[in-house]
Design a protein around this motif. Structure first.
Motif, PDB file in Angstrom:
ATOM      1  N   GLY A   1      22.120  17.464  64.665  1.00  0.00           N
ATOM      2  CA  GLY A   1      22.810  16.691  63.648  1.00  0.00           C
ATOM      3  C   GLY A   1      23.169  15.280  64.054  1.00  0.00           C
ATOM      4  O   GLY A   1      23.809  14.557  63.285  1.00  0.00           O
ATOM      5  N   THR A   2      22.756  14.860  65.248  1.00  0.00           N
ATOM      6  CA  THR A   2      23.029  13.488  65.690  1.00  0.00           C
ATOM      7  C   THR A   2      21.899  12.565  65.239  1.00  0.00           C
ATOM      8  O   THR A   2      20.751  12.983  65.093  1.00  0.00           O
ATOM      9  CB  THR A   2      23.162  13.407  67.215  1.00  0.00           C
ATOM     10  N   LYS A   3      22.234  11.298  65.059  1.00  0.00           N
ATOM     11  CA  LYS A   3      21.220  10.334  64.644  1.00  0.00           C
ATOM     12  C   LYS A   3      20.286   9.965  65.793  1.00  0.00           C
ATOM     13  O   LYS A   3      19.126   9.623  65.568  1.00  0.00           O
ATOM     14  CB  LYS A   3      21.898   9.087  64.076  1.00  0.00           C
ATOM     15  N   ALA A   4      20.777  10.044  67.014  1.00  0.00           N
ATOM     16  CA  ALA A   4      19.974   9.620  68.167  1.00  0.00           C
ATOM     17  C   ALA A   4      18.945  10.652  68.592  1.00  0.00           C
ATOM     18  O   ALA A   4      17.888  10.297  69.123  1.00  0.00           O
ATOM     19  CB  ALA A   4      20.888   9.297  69.348  1.00  0.00           C
ATOM     20  N   PHE A   5      19.217  11.946  68.341  1.00  0.00           N
ATOM     21  CA  PHE A   5      18.333  12.980  68.867  1.00  0.00           C
ATOM     22  C   PHE A   5      17.776  13.939  67.825  1.00  0.00           C
ATOM     23  O   PHE A   5      16.841  14.679  68.109  1.00  0.00           O
ATOM     24  CB  PHE A   5      19.064  13.795  69.945  1.00  0.00           C
ATOM     25  N   ASP A   6      18.319  13.931  66.605  1.00  0.00           N
ATOM     26  CA  ASP A   6      17.930  14.974  65.661  1.00  0.00           C
ATOM     27  C   ASP A   6      17.717  14.462  64.241  1.00  0.00           C
ATOM     28  O   ASP A   6      16.686  14.697  63.626  1.00  0.00           O
ATOM     29  CB  ASP A   6      19.020  16.061  65.661  1.00  0.00           C
ATOM     30  N   GLY A   7      18.694  13.767  63.684  1.00  0.00           N
ATOM     31  CA  GLY A   7      18.652  13.403  62.275  1.00  0.00           C
ATOM     32  C   GLY A   7      19.227  14.510  61.420  1.00  0.00           C
ATOM     33  O   GLY A   7      19.664  15.551  61.916  1.00  0.00           O
ATOM     34  N   GLY A   8      19.222  14.278  60.110  1.00  0.00           N
ATOM     35  CA  GLY A   8      19.793  15.249  59.189  1.00  0.00           C
ATOM     36  C   GLY A   8      18.745  16.052  58.462  1.00  0.00           C
ATOM     37  O   GLY A   8      17.645  16.277  58.963  1.00  0.00           O
ATOM     38  N   VAL A   9      19.078  16.479  57.234  1.00  0.00           N
ATOM     39  CA  VAL A   9      18.208  17.385  56.494  1.00  0.00           C
ATOM     40  C   VAL A   9      16.837  16.771  56.215  1.00  0.00           C
ATOM     41  O   VAL A   9      15.816  17.480  56.237  1.00  0.00           O
ATOM     42  CB  VAL A   9      18.891  17.847  55.192  1.00  0.00           C
TER      43      VAL A   9
ATOM     44  N   ASN B   1      30.021  19.314  59.740  1.00  0.00           N
ATOM     45  CA  ASN B   1      30.624  18.356  60.655  1.00  0.00           C
ATOM     46  C   ASN B   1      29.547  17.812  61.587  1.00  0.00           C
ATOM     47  O   ASN B   1      29.430  18.205  62.745  1.00  0.00           O
ATOM     48  CB  ASN B   1      31.747  19.031  61.455  1.00  0.00           C
ATOM     49  N   ILE B   2      28.730  16.902  61.039  1.00  0.00           N
ATOM     50  CA  ILE B   2      27.636  16.301  61.790  1.00  0.00           C
ATOM     51  C   ILE B   2      27.595  14.800  61.499  1.00  0.00           C
ATOM     52  O   ILE B   2      28.205  14.315  60.550  1.00  0.00           O
ATOM     53  CB  ILE B   2      26.266  16.930  61.437  1.00  0.00           C
ATOM     54  N   GLU B   3      26.852  14.086  62.321  1.00  0.00           N
ATOM     55  CA  GLU B   3      26.740  12.635  62.165  1.00  0.00           C
ATOM     56  C   GLU B   3      25.769  12.255  61.049  1.00  0.00           C
ATOM     57  O   GLU B   3      25.976  11.273  60.333  1.00  0.00           O
ATOM     58  CB  GLU B   3      26.271  12.032  63.497  1.00  0.00           C
ATOM     59  N   ALA B   4      24.703  13.023  60.897  1.00  0.00           N
ATOM     60  CA  ALA B   4      23.654  12.715  59.925  1.00  0.00           C
ATOM     61  C   ALA B   4      23.955  13.381  58.576  1.00  0.00           C
ATOM     62  O   ALA B   4      24.975  14.056  58.407  1.00  0.00           O
ATOM     63  CB  ALA B   4      22.294  13.163  60.456  1.00  0.00           C
ATOM     64  N   GLU B   5      23.035  13.184  57.618  1.00  0.00           N
ATOM     65  CA  GLU B   5      23.248  13.693  56.266  1.00  0.00           C
ATOM     66  C   GLU B   5      22.966  15.191  56.159  1.00  0.00           C
ATOM     67  O   GLU B   5      22.078  15.711  56.828  1.00  0.00           O
ATOM     68  CB  GLU B   5      22.361  12.924  55.272  1.00  0.00           C
ATOM     69  N   ASP B   6      23.739  15.880  55.302  1.00  0.00           N
ATOM     70  CA  ASP B   6      23.432  17.282  55.004  1.00  0.00           C
ATOM     71  C   ASP B   6      22.915  17.456  53.573  1.00  0.00           C
ATOM     72  O   ASP B   6      22.517  18.553  53.184  1.00  0.00           O
ATOM     73  CB  ASP B   6      24.613  18.215  55.286  1.00  0.00           C
ATOM     74  N   VAL B   7      22.904  16.372  52.783  1.00  0.00           N
ATOM     75  CA  VAL B   7      22.322  16.411  51.443  1.00  0.00           C
ATOM     76  C   VAL B   7      21.754  15.030  51.122  1.00  0.00           C
ATOM     77  O   VAL B   7      22.326  14.010  51.488  1.00  0.00           O
ATOM     78  CB  VAL B   7      23.362  16.854  50.388  1.00  0.00           C
TER      79      VAL B   7
END
Length: 346
Positions: free
Chosen positions: A165-173, A205-211
């Motif tokens: 859920g981080t922008k640096a290593f994963d991203g969101g949905v 509760n994450i940094e990136a988007e969930d929707v």
């Protein structure tokens, strides 16, 4: 042909299982900074464990390296693998920035090694049947398309590892889950020219988007709608892709887009249409997509050609995700050009 896996998390198991199913393919090495993560691969497949990537790349018996690390690490590892003259299979997304994607592509080109990106949904039987119909021109002029991912990833999923859920290593949905569906959208509809999107982090509760929601205009002039969420209660609801044309309508759906929910083609009678639908129902999963991709890499090396899903394909899907991100952040429509994203006010 000998394979190695870097990153021994959840997705690595699919790679190892696929390699085991392919005649003449062998998993000879694994690499992870956590020694215990490699135990299963050592015991089950006889792979040699490495805690250091450089040490593993010095193993001259390795032909292909499968990269299964967090997405933010793909570029540095892939470049190192290419410089070691070993072919590269990288999990989606190819990278998290276009700059990193280009580093991977150029490194593979400069070192004359093959590059494949893991977008396995293209090999699902229902997707293959839809592709055949598209290639035969059964839909006529395309009007629009709809790509939807309505899934559940609860907080426990994101809490499994600090990079999720981080922008640096994963991203969101969009980057992590829906990118497969976006790859299909591009494969069927062609390149996107313009994007307008909105995104939010509503429940996790994450940094990136969930929707995320958005609209696109393809270079052909056709339109598209994208909806993606990991907030669906209480479990995965659907993954779908709808194509609407002058002489055909198709919706592939189900929890993982494995069935035709609707198929009507002007040039096919009811019997022919039902035959296609029933063929997919009889074998909705087919051969695992990871196995297709690994087998194709072997054939690409033997035939000296690009893999079916190459670096440019991976870059194209990434660029679309990044266009959605930029549009949502700047609250502007974004024009996609070959090497850049251009925000347009209004």
């Amino acid at each position: 042909m000998n394979f190695a896996i870097v990153g021994c998390g959840h997705i690595a198991k699919k790679h190892a299982e696929a390699i085991e199913q392919i005649e003449g393919a062998h998993l000879v090495a694994v690499c992870d900074k956590v020694p215990q993560a490699m135990d299963e691969y050592v015991e089950k497949y006889g792979a040699k464990p490495y805690e250091d990537l450089t040490d593993m790349l010095n193993n001259s018996s390795i032909d292909v390296v499968n990269i299964c690390t967090p997405s933010g690490l793909h570029a540095s590892i892939a470049v190192a693998v290419a410089k070691a003259k070993k072919h590269v299979i990288v999990e989606k997304p190819i990278a998290l920035t276009l700059e990193d994607a280009d580093l991977i592509i150029h490194a593979c080109q400069e070192n004359n090694v093959k590059l494949a990106v893991v977008h396995p949904n293209r090999f699902r039987p229902v997707v293959q049947e839809l592709r055949k119909l598209m290639d035969e021109g059964r839909f006529g002029k395309l009007s629009h398309a709809n790509a939807t991912v309505r899934w559940n990833r609860n907080q426990a999923y994101y809490d499994q590892a600090p990079w999720r859920g981080t922008k640096a290593f994963d991203g969101g949905v969009l980057m992590n889950q829906a990118i497969h569906n976006l790859d299909l959208l591009l494969w069927f509809m062609g390149d996107v020219e313009e994007v307008y999107s909105m995104a939010a982090t509503r429940l996790r509760n994450i940094e990136a988007e969930d929707v995320s929601t958005g609209v696109v205009r393809f270079k052909s002039g056709a339109l598209g709608v994208v909806e993606a969420a990991t907030t669906i209660y209480p479990k995965n609801l659907e993954e779908s892709l709808s194509i609407f044309g002058e002489t055909g309508t198709a919706i592939i759906s189900g929890t993982n887009a494995t069935q035709f929910r609707h198929l009507t083609i002007e040039s096919l009678n009811d019997e022919e249409t039902n035959a296609i639908i029933e063929k997919v129902k009889a074998n909705p999963v087919g051969k695992p997509g990871h196995q297709w991709i690994i087998e194709d890499m072997i054939q690409a090396i033997q035939e000296d050609r690009d893999p079916i899903i190459n670096g440019e394909d991976g870059r194209r899907a990434l660029q679309l995700v990044l266009a959605f991100y930029e549009s949502a952040e700047k609250k502007q429509r974004v024009i996609i050009k070959e090497d850049q994203l251009v925000s347009i006010g209004g």
